[in-house]
Design an enzyme around this catalytic site. Structure first.
Site, PDB file in Angstrom:
ATOM      1  N   THR A 121       0.848  -1.184   0.000  1.00 14.55           N
ATOM      2  CA  THR A 121       0.000   0.000   0.000  1.00 14.55           C
ATOM      3  C   THR A 121       0.891   1.244   0.000  1.00 14.55           C
ATOM      4  OG1 THR A 121      -1.910   1.039   1.064  1.00 14.55           O
ATOM      5  CG2 THR A 121      -0.271   0.040   2.521  1.00 14.55           C
ATOM      6  N   LYS A 159       3.967   1.344  -3.936  1.00 15.92           N
ATOM      7  CA  LYS A 159       3.500   0.528  -5.055  1.00 15.92           C
ATOM      8  C   LYS A 159       4.382   0.648  -6.297  1.00 15.92           C
ATOM      9  CE  LYS A 159      -1.221   0.724  -3.332  1.00 15.92           C
ATOM     10  NZ  LYS A 159      -2.615   1.153  -3.572  1.00 15.92           N
ATOM     11  N   ASP A 202      -5.915  -2.655  -7.622  1.00 16.72           N
ATOM     12  CA  ASP A 202      -6.585  -1.435  -7.163  1.00 16.72           C
ATOM     13  C   ASP A 202      -7.589  -0.933  -8.196  1.00 16.72           C
ATOM     14  OD1 ASP A 202      -5.421  -1.167  -4.667  1.00 16.72           O
ATOM     15  OD2 ASP A 202      -3.770   0.073  -5.392  1.00 16.72           O
ATOM     16  N   GLY A 215      -4.359  12.572  -8.257  1.00 16.56           N
ATOM     17  CA  GLY A 215      -3.279  11.739  -7.761  1.00 16.56           C
ATOM     18  C   GLY A 215      -2.851  10.732  -8.808  1.00 16.56           C
ATOM     19  N   ALA A 216      -1.566  10.742  -9.142  1.00 12.15           N
ATOM     20  CA  ALA A 216      -1.018   9.817 -10.139  1.00 12.15           C
ATOM     21  C   ALA A 216      -0.030   8.853  -9.509  1.00 12.15           C
ATOM     22  CB  ALA A 216      -0.349  10.595 -11.276  1.00 12.15           C
ATOM     23  N   GLY A 217      -0.216   8.574  -8.214  1.00  8.42           N
ATOM     24  CA  GLY A 217       0.610   7.587  -7.535  1.00  8.42           C
ATOM     25  C   GLY A 217       0.130   6.180  -7.851  1.00  8.42           C
ATOM     26  N   ARG A 253       6.088  12.328 -12.609  1.00  9.13           N
ATOM     27  CA  ARG A 253       5.262  11.142 -12.393  1.00  9.13           C
ATOM     28  C   ARG A 253       4.024  11.186 -13.273  1.00  9.13           C
ATOM     29  NH1 ARG A 253       3.534   9.698  -6.324  1.00  9.13           N
ATOM     30  NH2 ARG A 253       2.391  11.677  -6.470  1.00  9.13           N
ATOM     31  N   GLY A 270     -13.986   4.486   0.179  1.00  8.11           N
ATOM     32  CA  GLY A 270     -12.784   3.756  -0.178  1.00  8.11           C
ATOM     33  C   GLY A 270     -12.870   2.266   0.079  1.00  8.11           C
TER      34      GLY A 270
END
Length: 292
Positions: free
Chosen positions: A79, A83, A120, A144-146, A173, A256
């Protein structure tokens, strides 16, 4: 009849033959995987346990290499914020994980190699569809681009989203993710540091903002159209400040928890939990680097 409450004082049955799984994160107190997978392992008759492991970013590679040398370790969940690093450390990864640039599950193969996958995105999409919000043909913004945002963006495009806008202050990123998505879904994804939200059908918070009570909101709700769906990937707290405020304004919301709940069957298949429980031996990984 009321269901019997679990005996929280009952001893955990761990022996020398117990197989191990771990979930790695920073922080890790919010993870729900142990409360979902440990009962599943017990129901299926596996002598196995999933434990949480708090690992800071600068120690992740060392911890990963150490854990994967344990011969009774069968799998890892990953998590925030590990990742993307996990993808680089895996011996091989699935096409979905490669497109997302992130891994959230790894399993030991019979030859000792570690295969990475990312659930995910498909878990999020299944949760979205289960409550009646179909992504097909929709205009969607992902903040968010994580690891989570990357996987969700790829899965939304695969599910037919008409237009995907990704937002992240880390431009390197963001551009890397857009380049990967362009290879699979040309012309359907764009990147912005500050998105235009007014015409979005669905907006997703895939950032850590909201895990703490004093976090700012990841985007302004006043900019949304009245029926825009507001989704959050944060699992603890369940009712984030963002979702509370969005619901108060009449927006449909997606918690979530849906993303993980709809991954449980995927984990079950990935870790081959329906196979007859048996002790397994495997050769520890010895390779110097990834081979995908």
């Amino acid at each position: 009849m009321e269901p019997e409450a679990p005996d929280l004082c009952a001893p955990t049955r761990i022996s020398g033959s117990t197989r191990l799984f771990a979930v790695l994160g920073d922080p890790v107190g919010q993870v729900r995987a142990p409360s979902l997978l440990n009962p599943l392992l017990a129901r299926l008759g596996h002598d196995a346990v999933l434990i949480p492991a708090h690992v800071e970013p600068d120690g992740f590679a060392a911890v990963f290499h150490g854990l994967t040398r344990l011969k009774n370790l069968d799998g890892l969940l990953v998590t925030i914020p590990h990742k993307a690093t996990a993808l680089e450390l895996a011996d091989e990864v699935s096409p979905a994980a490669a497109a997302a640039g992130a891994v959230n599950a790894l399993r030991r193969e019979p030859d000792g190699r570690w295969r990475g996958e990312n659930f995910d995105g498909i878990g999020f999409v299944r949760g979205l569809v289960a409550v009646g919000h179909l992504p097909e043909g929709k205009r969607i913004v992902v903040m968010g681009a994580g690891g989570a945002g990357s996987a969700i963006g790829a899965a939304l495009l695969a599910a037919g989203a008409a237009r995907l806008t990704l937002c992240d202050p880390d431009t390197a990123r963001l551009h890397g993710l857009l380049a990967r998505l362009e290879e699979h879904w040309p012309g359907r994804a764009a990147g912005e540091v500050t998105p235009a939200l007014g015409d979005a059908d669905i907006v997703v918070n895939a950032t850590p903002l909201g895990m703490r009570a004093d976090d700012p909101r990841p985007f302004p709700l006043h900019a949304l159209s009245p029926r825009c769906v507001v989704a959050d990937v944060i699992m603890k707290p369940r009712e984030t400040a963002l979702l509370k405020a969005a619901a108060a304004l009449g927006h449909p919301v997606l918690h979530g928890a849906h993303m993980l709940d709809h991954q449980l069957d995927l984990y079950r298949a990935f870790f081959r939990l329906d196979e007859a429980p048996a002790g397994r031996t495997a050769t520890p990984r010895t390779g110097e680097g990834p081979a995908r």
